[in-house]
Design an enzyme around this catalytic site. Structure first.
Site: not given
Ligand SMILES: CCCCCCCCCCCCC/C=C/[C@@H](O)[C@H](COP(=O)(O)O)NC(=O)CCCCCCCCCCCCCCC
Ligand SMILES: Nc1ncnc2c1ncn2[C@@H]1O[C@H](COP(=O)(O)OP(=O)(O)O)[C@@H](O)[C@H]1O
Ligand SMILES: [Ca+2]
Length: 574
Positions: A191-192
């Site tokens: 997503d980043g």
């Molecule tokens: C108890 C299980 C709870 C599960 C809750 C799941 C909620 C998931 C909602 C996901 C919304 C996703 C929105 C997208 C965000 C992404 O843009 C963004 C970036 O993604 P990238 O790293 O691939 O670039 N991702 C995020 O910000 C990650 C958000 C994820 C939140 C996950 C939270 C997990 C919670 C686990 C709670 C566990 C409580 C346990 C207590 C004993």
């Molecule tokens: N070559 C690079 N080195 C370091 N960071 C990078 C590079 N290319 C992209 N990024 C950054 O890495 C971050 C995470 O990337 P993403 O592809 O979304 O992986 P993830 O889902 O694991 O977070 C993004 O914010 C992006 O801007």
């Protein structure tokens, strides 16, 4: 045109005779047995033909061509059920046909290729591909070269590939470099990485149209280039919510056939300046804290979110705030109507008709409701929240197959605002847990959901004083015009913390993000009074923000989630 393309003849598949028919938009073949009885027909829309090759051809694991001059091979999209995911898996179907003569073979290949050109005019010819080698499990390069590139080659797509060496390279390239000749941009990452491309393309389009991105009242110009997403990240929410599965082959096939899915985009402003764009989550409180904590544990890969989620849950926080929102028209849809935005969604199509009446033309959008809306239409609530989330789409992902708002629409020009009021920790856990099942997470007394066009968040006046003395104080923000980065100095829990961030995220070297000592609440006795905003996986350095949803600002090579019951009931092709 269609009558010219019609072709019908006997063809052999293996040693079985088939009746093959091309009707212009459809190609089908039926086995004919000795008694001349027709058996099962395989039918492929011409728009889903990936390639037509002379000879007997295989492309995976590597290209093999047996050059038989009466044979040809057709590659096409073949659907299969995806097990646990909400959408359908697409696979590369392949059938090798033998003709009675070379003349007939040439007629078939020529007719099929012309039919594809005629009925699939929006296929890309040239793509700009960015690979983040550090995203997710660091498999971006491998996924692209072993799975995606051979498919692009088969489809005759030429691609210019850039493996990024730093964060924001893709965004900067799209903002500054010559993009002539490209039909679309492909993100290989999470997503980043998608977000970088989104910022680059939206920024470039506004620059070229002479529009000011900092003015929340301006109607932004939709981007002419499509975006493809090859999932290779941690959450892969944008891919999952627009395709229904996390699968590089499925996504590559959507790119190849030139599918088009418009997407709403939320712009986020602070102090009369644009901060970022978002397509999935703009979240304060729990999701902000999880992201801030997770940055310290990037080495864990995708698991960092589960670990940080648990830690943040255990720290049991809630935050005060004033939430103001501009409701969307309740006659059009509701976040609790239990509908799902699927491929061909009628709610989104009505939005297309309203916003782009002369169909298809992205450049006709000169509506602006935002500036004419009177202050009186805004609704205001104040209190203590576990989390405040705004999402333009369902934000479903493998972790939460229904998403943050299961009935949200990809392209209806609205977002869903989810307010989770402070509550008992076990009740909050129940709310979180419902994201992993089909149980309604909004059917809880401490949860509200509203379909909105805009959102404002501010701190209560008492909170602002607390913020200045105890929590985060925005002491200085220096904007560096050249690379659009800023340096912010903040103080948290009395200690100085300097964050060097770019507008697309905290700077990273070799995949590591700069450490942000946000969760001092876990070790200090004083819990922070303000949270941070999680904007599609990036931390925003401001607490008080204004958000506005722009309907259908970008287009993806996707078609929304295909209903898997269609396949079960035999309506899917093949
Ligand atoms: C108890 C299980 C709870 C599960 C809750 C799941 C909620 C998931 C909602 C996901 C919304 C996703 C929105 C997208 C965000 C992404 O843009 C963004 C970036 O993604 P990238 O790293 O691939 O670039 N991702 C995020 O910000 C990650 C958000 C994820 C939140 C996950 C939270 C997990 C919670 C686990 C709670 C566990 C409580 C346990 C207590 C004993
Ligand atoms: N070559 C690079 N080195 C370091 N960071 C990078 C590079 N290319 C992209 N990024 C950054 O890495 C971050 C995470 O990337 P993403 O592809 O979304 O992986 P993830 O889902 O694991 O977070 C993004 O914010 C992006 O801007
Ligand atoms: Ca929407």
């Amino acid at each position: 045109m269609d009558t010219d393309l019609r072709l019908e003849s006997s063809l052999w598949v293996g040693n079985k005779r088939h009746r093959a028919v091309l009707t212009g938009w459809n190609f089908n073949w039926t086995e004919v047995d000795q008694k001349n009885c027709d058996k099962k027909t395989i039918s492929v829309p011409v728009a889903e033909v990936v390639g037509v090759e002379e000879g007997r051809v295989e492309i995976l694991p590597q290209k093999l061509v047996e050059d038989k001059d009466k044979d040809f091979t057709v590659f096409y999209v073949k659907r299969s059920s995806s097990g646990g995911s909400s959408g359908l898996l697409w696979r590369l179907g392949r059938t090798q046909f033998s003709c009675p003569s070379r003349v007939l073979r040439d007629q078939w290949t020529e007719h099929l290729r012309t039919a594809v050109k005629t009925h699939s005019p929006s296929r890309p010819h040239k793509l700009l591909v960015f690979i983040n080698p550090y995203g997710g499990k660091k498999k971006g390069r491998q996924i692209y070269h072993s799975v995606v590139a051979p498919l692009f080659e088969l489809a005759g797509i030429s691609s210019h590939v850039i493996v990024t060496e730093r964060a924001n390279q893709a965004r900067d390239h799209l903002l500054k470099k010559d993009l002539t000749g490209f039909d679309g941009v492909v993100s290989v990452g999470g997503d980043g990485m998608f977000s970088e491309i989104l910022h680059g393309l939206i920024g470039r389009t506004q620059q070229e149209s002479g529009l000011c991105e900092n003015d929340p009242a301006v109607t932004l110009q939709p981007c002419p280039l499509h975006i493809g997403i090859i999932p290779a990240g941690s959450t892969d929410c944008v891919c999952y919510a627009t395709v229904g599965v996390i699968d590089p082959v499925t996504s590559a096939l959507h790119v190849i056939i030139g599918d088009s899915q418009p997407l709403d985009v939320c712009s986020v402003y602070h102090a009369s300046a644009l901060v970022r764009y978002s397509v999935s989550l703009v979240g304060y409180g729990f999701y902000g804290d999880v992201l801030a904590e997770s940055e310290k544990h990037r080495w864990m890969g995708p698991l960092r979110y589960d670990y940080s989620g648990t830690m943040v849950y255990l720290s049991n926080r809630s935050y005060t705030g004033v939430v103001q929102y501009l409701p969307a028209d309740p006659m059009l849809s509701s976040p609790r109507d239990k509908t799902r935005c699927l491929s061909g969604c009628s709610v989104c199509s009505r939005t297309t008709e309203r916003h782009f009446p002369d169909s298809g033309s992205l450049y006709s959008a000169h509506y602006s409701q935002f500036s004419t809306e009177s202050e009186g239409d805004w609704v205001s609530v104040e209190g203590r929240f576990r989390c405040v989330s705004l999402t333009c789409m369902s934000s479903s992902c493998p972790r939460s197959p229904q998403g943050l708002s299961p009935s949200a629409h990809l392209a209806d020009g609205t977002g869903d605002l989810i307010l989770v009021w402070d509550t008992h920790p076990l009740s909050f856990l129940k709310f979180l847990h419902r994201h992993t099942s089909t149980e309604d997470q909004f059917d809880l007394p401490f949860v509200e959901v509203h379909r909105v066009k805009a959102l404002r968040f501010s701190l209560p006046s008492s909170g602002r004083e607390e913020e200045a003395f105890g929590g985060i104080a925005e002491q200085s923000v220096v904007i560096d015009e050249e690379d659009q980065s800023y340096v912010e100095t903040v103080s948290r829990c009395g200690s100085q913390l300097r964050l060097a961030e770019s507008s697309a995220g905290v700077e990273m070297a070799n995949g590591q993000k700069k450490e942000n000592a946000f969760l001092c609440g876990l070790c200090c006795s004083k819990s922070p009074t303000v949270s941070v905003w999680n904007c599609d996986g990036e931390i925003l350095p401001f607490t008080e923000i204004l958000c506005r949803i722009h309907g259908q600002l970008v287009r993806l090579y996707a078609r929304g989630i295909e209903d898997s019951t269609e396949l079960r009931w035999g309506k899917g092709q093949v």
